[in-house]
Write a protein that holds these residues in place. Structure first.
Motif, mmCIF file in Angstrom:
data_model
loop_
_atom_site.group_PDB
_atom_site.id
_atom_site.type_symbol
_atom_site.label_atom_id
_atom_site.label_comp_id
_atom_site.label_asym_id
_atom_site.label_seq_id
_atom_site.Cartn_x
_atom_site.Cartn_y
_atom_site.Cartn_z
ATOM 1 N N ARG A 25 8.292 25.948 -6.004
ATOM 2 C CA ARG A 25 7.819 26.018 -4.925
ATOM 3 C C ARG A 25 6.778 26.337 -4.374
ATOM 4 N NH1 ARG A 25 7.128 29.277 -0.741
ATOM 5 N NH2 ARG A 25 7.844 28.893 0.924
ATOM 6 N N ASP A 26 5.272 27.762 -5.245
ATOM 7 C CA ASP A 26 4.520 28.309 -4.216
ATOM 8 C C ASP A 26 3.788 26.659 -4.250
ATOM 9 O OD1 ASP A 26 6.175 30.496 -3.574
ATOM 10 O OD2 ASP A 26 5.196 31.263 -5.615
ATOM 11 N N TYR A 27 4.016 25.911 -5.864
ATOM 12 C CA TYR A 27 2.210 25.214 -5.875
ATOM 13 C C TYR A 27 2.649 24.073 -4.454
ATOM 14 C CZ TYR A 27 1.166 20.868 -7.777
ATOM 15 O OH TYR A 27 0.598 19.229 -8.038
ATOM 16 N N ALA A 28 4.196 23.701 -4.426
ATOM 17 C CA ALA A 28 4.397 22.604 -3.649
ATOM 18 C C ALA A 28 4.227 23.110 -2.086
ATOM 19 C CB ALA A 28 6.026 22.389 -3.731
ATOM 20 N N SER A 38 2.349 20.152 8.133
ATOM 21 C CA SER A 38 2.633 22.125 9.081
ATOM 22 C C SER A 38 3.983 22.550 8.727
ATOM 23 C CB SER A 38 3.526 21.633 10.126
ATOM 24 O OG SER A 38 4.150 20.471 10.850
ATOM 25 N N ASP A 39 3.885 23.910 8.598
ATOM 26 C CA ASP A 39 4.886 25.089 7.954
ATOM 27 C C ASP A 39 4.964 24.635 7.023
ATOM 28 O OD1 ASP A 39 6.779 26.768 8.120
ATOM 29 O OD2 ASP A 39 7.886 26.071 9.432
ATOM 30 N N PRO A 40 4.047 24.617 5.835
ATOM 31 C CA PRO A 40 4.263 24.426 4.026
ATOM 32 C C PRO A 40 5.140 24.976 3.615
ATOM 33 C CG PRO A 40 2.157 25.309 4.631
ATOM 34 C CD PRO A 40 3.196 25.178 6.281
ATOM 35 N N GLU A 41 5.549 26.562 4.120
ATOM 36 C CA GLU A 41 6.321 26.831 3.322
ATOM 37 C C GLU A 41 7.632 26.534 3.485
ATOM 38 O OE1 GLU A 41 5.008 30.078 1.368
ATOM 39 O OE2 GLU A 41 3.342 29.398 2.038
ATOM 40 N N LYS A 42 8.342 26.768 4.492
ATOM 41 C CA LYS A 42 9.527 26.203 5.189
ATOM 42 C C LYS A 42 10.037 24.963 4.481
ATOM 43 C CE LYS A 42 12.687 24.544 8.103
ATOM 44 N NZ LYS A 42 13.195 23.814 7.859
ATOM 45 N N ALA A 43 9.181 24.249 4.355
ATOM 46 C CA ALA A 43 8.996 22.945 3.711
ATOM 47 C C ALA A 43 8.719 22.353 1.790
ATOM 48 C CB ALA A 43 7.933 21.340 4.289
ATOM 49 N N ALA A 44 8.410 23.416 1.588
ATOM 50 C CA ALA A 44 8.998 23.882 0.197
ATOM 51 C C ALA A 44 10.068 24.400 -0.085
ATOM 52 C CB ALA A 44 7.678 25.019 -0.148
ATOM 53 N N ASP A 45 10.541 25.553 0.463
ATOM 54 C CA ASP A 45 12.136 26.057 0.168
ATOM 55 C C ASP A 45 12.482 24.469 0.216
ATOM 56 O OD1 ASP A 45 11.206 28.420 0.483
ATOM 57 O OD2 ASP A 45 11.474 28.748 2.511
ATOM 58 N N ASP A 46 12.846 23.221 1.798
ATOM 59 C CA ASP A 46 13.235 22.587 1.567
ATOM 60 C C ASP A 46 12.871 22.242 0.636
ATOM 61 O OD1 ASP A 46 14.194 24.052 3.997
ATOM 62 O OD2 ASP A 46 12.842 22.382 4.993
ATOM 63 N N ILE A 47 12.137 21.131 0.026
ATOM 64 C CA ILE A 47 12.176 20.623 -1.334
ATOM 65 C C ILE A 47 12.824 21.277 -2.670
ATOM 66 C CG2 ILE A 47 10.156 19.635 -3.090
ATOM 67 C CD1 ILE A 47 8.255 19.156 -0.701
ATOM 68 N N LEU A 48 12.643 21.999 -2.622
ATOM 69 C CA LEU A 48 13.332 22.872 -3.428
ATOM 70 C C LEU A 48 15.070 23.557 -3.591
ATOM 71 C CD1 LEU A 48 13.052 24.933 -6.299
ATOM 72 C CD2 LEU A 48 12.877 26.110 -5.580
ATOM 73 N N ALA A 49 15.283 23.114 -2.148
ATOM 74 C CA ALA A 49 16.906 22.529 -2.032
ATOM 75 C C ALA A 49 17.347 21.707 -2.765
ATOM 76 C CB ALA A 49 17.143 23.714 -1.077
ATOM 77 N N ALA A 131 5.624 12.978 0.200
ATOM 78 C CA ALA A 131 3.966 14.133 0.691
ATOM 79 C C ALA A 131 4.074 14.451 -0.727
ATOM 80 C CB ALA A 131 3.762 14.577 2.181
ATOM 81 N N PHE A 132 4.918 15.634 -0.806
ATOM 82 C CA PHE A 132 4.102 16.606 -1.891
ATOM 83 C C PHE A 132 4.630 15.698 -3.307
ATOM 84 C CE2 PHE A 132 6.227 18.871 -4.757
ATOM 85 C CZ PHE A 132 5.363 19.584 -5.922
ATOM 86 N N GLN A 133 5.532 14.835 -3.291
ATOM 87 C CA GLN A 133 4.911 14.131 -4.569
ATOM 88 C C GLN A 133 4.199 12.854 -4.535
ATOM 89 O OE1 GLN A 133 7.739 14.158 -6.960
ATOM 90 N NE2 GLN A 133 8.688 15.482 -6.230
ATOM 91 N N THR A 134 3.578 12.873 -3.781
ATOM 92 C CA THR A 134 1.940 11.263 -3.911
ATOM 93 C C THR A 134 0.903 12.502 -3.181
ATOM 94 O OG1 THR A 134 3.426 10.072 -2.161
ATOM 95 C CG2 THR A 134 1.162 9.925 -2.266
#
Length: 184
Positions: A25-28, A38-49, A131-134
Motif C-alpha cells: 500500500r505504501d509502495y502504491a 492527486s491524493d495518492p494516499e487515498k488512491a493507494a487505500d482504494d487500490i489495496l481494497a 496508473a499504478f500498474q502501468t
C-alpha cells in the motif's frame, strides 16, 4: 484471472502477511505520488481494497495449476452471458480472433466475479489502479527514482534482495527477455 499486484492471493487474505500488505500500500502511494497523482494516499487505500476484493474471488495457486479445472472452452455468447458489460466481440475482433472460435477461460468461477468487481468499482479507483500498474511495470525503464521506488518493494520486500543487480546486468536481462519473446 488477473488484477492482483502482489504474487499470490494469500498475501491479501492471510493475517500473517499484514506487513507485506502495508508495504505494498505504501509502495502504491509513493508510486502515484511520483506520477503526480492527486491524493495518492487515498488512491493507494482504494487500490489495496480493490485488489483484496479480487483476491477474495480468485482461485488459489493450486487450483490454478489444475489443467482440467483451467480448461473451460466457451462460445462468445457464453462469454458475454457470464461476463456482461464488456465488448467481447469488438475485443476479440481487435485481437484478430475469428468468429466462431472457442475461447478458453481459465479460472471460470472467478472470471464473472472479477468482471462484476470491476463493473462496480468507481472509475476514479480504476484510473488510479491502472496508473499504478502501468507505472509499476514501466519503472525499470524510467528514471532512477522510479526504479529505486519499485526496487524498495519488488526487490526488497518481495524478493528479499538487499541491493539491485548492477545496471548492466539488468540491461542484459531485458535484452534476453526480449529475445526470448521474439524467438517464442
Amino acid at each position: 484471472q488477473a488484477g492482483l499486484g502482489m504474487a499470490d492471493r494469500e498475501i491479501y487474505l492471510s493475517l500473517g502477511y499484514k506487513e507485506q500488505r502495508t508495504a505494498y500500500r505504501d509502495y502504491a502511494a509513493r508510486t502515484l505520488k511520483l506520477a503526480g497523482w492527486s491524493d495518492p494516499e487515498k488512491a493507494a487505500d482504494d487500490i489495496l481494497a480493490l485488489e483484496t476484493r479480487i483476491a477474495e474471488v480468485s482461485w488459489s495457486l493450486a487450483d490454478s495449476q489444475d489443467r482440467q479445472k483451467m480448461y473451460n472452452p466457451m462460445t462468445v455468447a457464453q462469454l458475454e452471458a457470464e461476463a456482461p458489460g464488456f465488448p467481447w466481440r469488438s475485443y476479440l475482433r481487435g485481437a484478430a480472433i475469428p468468429d466462431g472460435t472457442a475461447i478458453v477461460v481459465g479460472q471460470r468461477s472467478a472470471f464473472a466475479k472479477i468482471a462484476a468487481i470491476f463493473a462496480s468499482t468507481p472509475l476514479d479507483t480504476l484510473k488510479a489502479w491502472q496508473a499504478f500498474q502501468t507505472t509499476d511495470q514501466a519503472a525499470q525503464f524510467l528514471s532512477a527514482r522510479y526504479f529505486d521506488n519499485r526496487f524498495s518493494f519488488r526487490g526488497t520486500v518481495e524478493a528479499g534482495l538487499k541491493e539491485p543487480p548492477p545496471r548492466w546486468k539488468r540491461g542484459l536481462a531485458l535484452v534476453n527477455e526480449a529475445l526470448d519473446k521474439a524467438v517464442g
